[in-house]
Design a protein around this motif. Sequence first.
Motif, PDB file in Angstrom:
ATOM      1  N   LEU A  97       0.888  -1.054  -0.063  1.00  0.00           N
ATOM      2  CA  LEU A  97      -0.237  -0.099   0.284  1.00  0.00           C
ATOM      3  C   LEU A  97       0.960   1.322   0.132  1.00  0.00           C
ATOM      4  O   LEU A  97       1.731   1.323   0.812  1.00  0.00           O
ATOM      5  N   ARG A  98       0.684   2.236  -0.924  1.00  0.00           N
ATOM      6  CA  ARG A  98       1.213   3.191  -1.072  1.00  0.00           C
ATOM      7  C   ARG A  98       0.242   4.340  -1.186  1.00  0.00           C
ATOM      8  O   ARG A  98      -0.563   4.574  -2.262  1.00  0.00           O
ATOM      9  N   PHE A  99       0.485   5.646  -0.301  1.00  0.00           N
ATOM     10  CA  PHE A  99      -0.450   6.734  -0.511  1.00  0.00           C
ATOM     11  C   PHE A  99       0.283   7.486  -1.323  1.00  0.00           C
ATOM     12  O   PHE A  99       1.414   8.124  -0.862  1.00  0.00           O
ATOM     13  N   ALA A 100       0.066   7.927  -2.724  1.00  0.00           N
ATOM     14  CA  ALA A 100       0.816   8.775  -3.510  1.00  0.00           C
ATOM     15  C   ALA A 100       0.638   9.997  -3.877  1.00  0.00           C
ATOM     16  O   ALA A 100       1.407  10.870  -4.280  1.00  0.00           O
ATOM     17  N   ASN A 101      -0.813  10.277  -3.565  1.00  0.00           N
ATOM     18  CA  ASN A 101      -1.316  11.623  -3.730  1.00  0.00           C
ATOM     19  C   ASN A 101      -2.335  12.181  -2.979  1.00  0.00           C
ATOM     20  O   ASN A 101      -3.269  11.261  -2.730  1.00  0.00           O
ATOM     21  N   PRO A 102      -2.235  13.159  -2.220  1.00  0.00           N
ATOM     22  CA  PRO A 102      -3.398  13.699  -1.384  1.00  0.00           C
ATOM     23  C   PRO A 102      -4.706  13.783  -1.934  1.00  0.00           C
ATOM     24  O   PRO A 102      -4.902  14.335  -3.325  1.00  0.00           O
ATOM     25  N   VAL A 103      -6.000  13.470  -1.515  1.00  0.00           N
ATOM     26  CA  VAL A 103      -7.129  13.701  -2.036  1.00  0.00           C
ATOM     27  C   VAL A 103      -7.767  15.166  -1.381  1.00  0.00           C
ATOM     28  O   VAL A 103      -8.115  14.919   0.029  1.00  0.00           O
ATOM     29  N   LEU A 104      -7.799  16.160  -2.091  1.00  0.00           N
ATOM     30  CA  LEU A 104      -8.314  17.446  -1.731  1.00  0.00           C
ATOM     31  C   LEU A 104      -9.871  17.281  -1.385  1.00  0.00           C
ATOM     32  O   LEU A 104     -10.468  16.467  -2.130  1.00  0.00           O
ATOM     33  N   VAL A 105     -10.349  18.051  -0.330  1.00  0.00           N
ATOM     34  CA  VAL A 105     -11.722  18.001  -0.250  1.00  0.00           C
ATOM     35  C   VAL A 105     -12.433  18.336  -1.412  1.00  0.00           C
ATOM     36  O   VAL A 105     -12.131  19.169  -2.363  1.00  0.00           O
ATOM     37  N   ASP A 106     -13.658  17.697  -1.504  1.00  0.00           N
ATOM     38  CA  ASP A 106     -14.634  17.752  -2.870  1.00  0.00           C
ATOM     39  C   ASP A 106     -13.947  17.132  -4.014  1.00  0.00           C
ATOM     40  O   ASP A 106     -14.465  17.320  -5.276  1.00  0.00           O
ATOM     41  N   SER A 107     -12.764  16.454  -3.718  1.00  0.00           N
ATOM     42  CA  SER A 107     -12.207  15.747  -5.137  1.00  0.00           C
ATOM     43  C   SER A 107     -13.137  14.538  -5.311  1.00  0.00           C
ATOM     44  O   SER A 107     -13.745  14.004  -4.379  1.00  0.00           O
ATOM     45  N   GLU A 108     -13.277  14.052  -6.573  1.00  0.00           N
ATOM     46  CA  GLU A 108     -13.907  13.064  -7.013  1.00  0.00           C
ATOM     47  C   GLU A 108     -12.889  11.720  -7.259  1.00  0.00           C
ATOM     48  O   GLU A 108     -11.769  11.958  -7.904  1.00  0.00           O
ATOM     49  N   VAL A 109     -13.151  10.422  -6.681  1.00  0.00           N
ATOM     50  CA  VAL A 109     -12.152   9.196  -6.470  1.00  0.00           C
ATOM     51  C   VAL A 109     -13.021   8.336  -7.209  1.00  0.00           C
ATOM     52  O   VAL A 109     -14.276   7.959  -7.051  1.00  0.00           O
ATOM     53  N   ARG A 110     -12.113   7.140  -7.856  1.00  0.00           N
ATOM     54  CA  ARG A 110     -12.782   5.972  -8.117  1.00  0.00           C
ATOM     55  C   ARG A 110     -11.707   4.711  -8.122  1.00  0.00           C
ATOM     56  O   ARG A 110     -10.597   5.048  -8.299  1.00  0.00           O
ATOM     57  N   LEU A 111     -12.297   3.676  -7.913  1.00  0.00           N
ATOM     58  CA  LEU A 111     -11.346   2.581  -7.538  1.00  0.00           C
ATOM     59  C   LEU A 111     -11.374   1.801  -8.927  1.00  0.00           C
ATOM     60  O   LEU A 111     -12.237   1.415  -9.613  1.00  0.00           O
ATOM     61  N   VAL A 112     -10.156   1.374  -9.265  1.00  0.00           N
ATOM     62  CA  VAL A 112      -9.762   0.461 -10.609  1.00  0.00           C
ATOM     63  C   VAL A 112      -9.132  -0.761 -10.027  1.00  0.00           C
ATOM     64  O   VAL A 112      -8.204  -0.581  -9.137  1.00  0.00           O
ATOM     65  N   ALA A 113      -9.709  -2.169 -10.423  1.00  0.00           N
ATOM     66  CA  ALA A 113      -9.056  -3.312  -9.893  1.00  0.00           C
ATOM     67  C   ALA A 113      -8.977  -4.162 -10.935  1.00  0.00           C
ATOM     68  O   ALA A 113      -9.469  -4.276 -12.083  1.00  0.00           O
ATOM     69  N   LYS A 114      -7.649  -4.926 -10.752  1.00  0.00           N
ATOM     70  CA  LYS A 114      -7.362  -6.072 -11.694  1.00  0.00           C
ATOM     71  C   LYS A 114      -7.132  -7.185 -10.613  1.00  0.00           C
ATOM     72  O   LYS A 114      -6.439  -7.048  -9.681  1.00  0.00           O
ATOM     73  N   LEU A 115      -7.465  -8.382 -11.123  1.00  0.00           N
ATOM     74  CA  LEU A 115      -7.243  -9.547 -10.644  1.00  0.00           C
ATOM     75  C   LEU A 115      -5.875 -10.104 -10.664  1.00  0.00           C
ATOM     76  O   LEU A 115      -5.272 -10.702 -11.656  1.00  0.00           O
ATOM     77  N   LYS A 116      -5.033  -9.889  -9.700  1.00  0.00           N
ATOM     78  CA  LYS A 116      -3.584 -10.174  -9.801  1.00  0.00           C
ATOM     79  C   LYS A 116      -3.242 -12.101  -9.924  1.00  0.00           C
ATOM     80  O   LYS A 116      -2.442 -12.402 -10.410  1.00  0.00           O
TER      81      LYS A 116
END
Length: 156
Positions: A97-116
């Motif tokens: 797990l690596r937190f790479a970029n802060p999520v500013l308030v009111d930002s929109e995020v989505r999860l992308v997943a790949k079966l390893k």
Amino acid sequence: MPPVIIGSFSDFEKFNGQELGASDYFQITQSQINLFAEATHDHQWIHTDPERAKAQGAFGNTIAHGYLTLSIVPFLWEQIVDVRNLKMMINYGIESLRFANPVLVDSEVRLVAKLKSIVNLRGTVKAEVEVKLEIKGEKKPAFTGVLIFLYHFSTD
């Protein structure tokens, strides 16, 4: 896009090494950040004090707790994969797990997943899923990692 429906090990196995999909975008609000701060007792001003964050913070606004962004994974995961026919599911672990970029308030995020990888361990299915939490309009994701789930499917 509707979620991928999984009802057995063989359903899952078909996606080994492939992208499973992406969730819808989800907005992170100041209210959510404040509720998370209350629940976790983490009231660091960079998260909870918009005026101070604008005046003194490195990002020009408040940012979501890293663990808040991680805690919405189950909600977003269910938009990607609909696992049915279960007796039990366990969140078994997180690797790399690596937190790479802060999520500013009111930002929109989505999860992308790949079966390893996926393996059947005498009836318990161990799925390792590479994930990244994308921030709308940003090249760098909020985090990346490998989630490990254990699924015990019903044989009924």
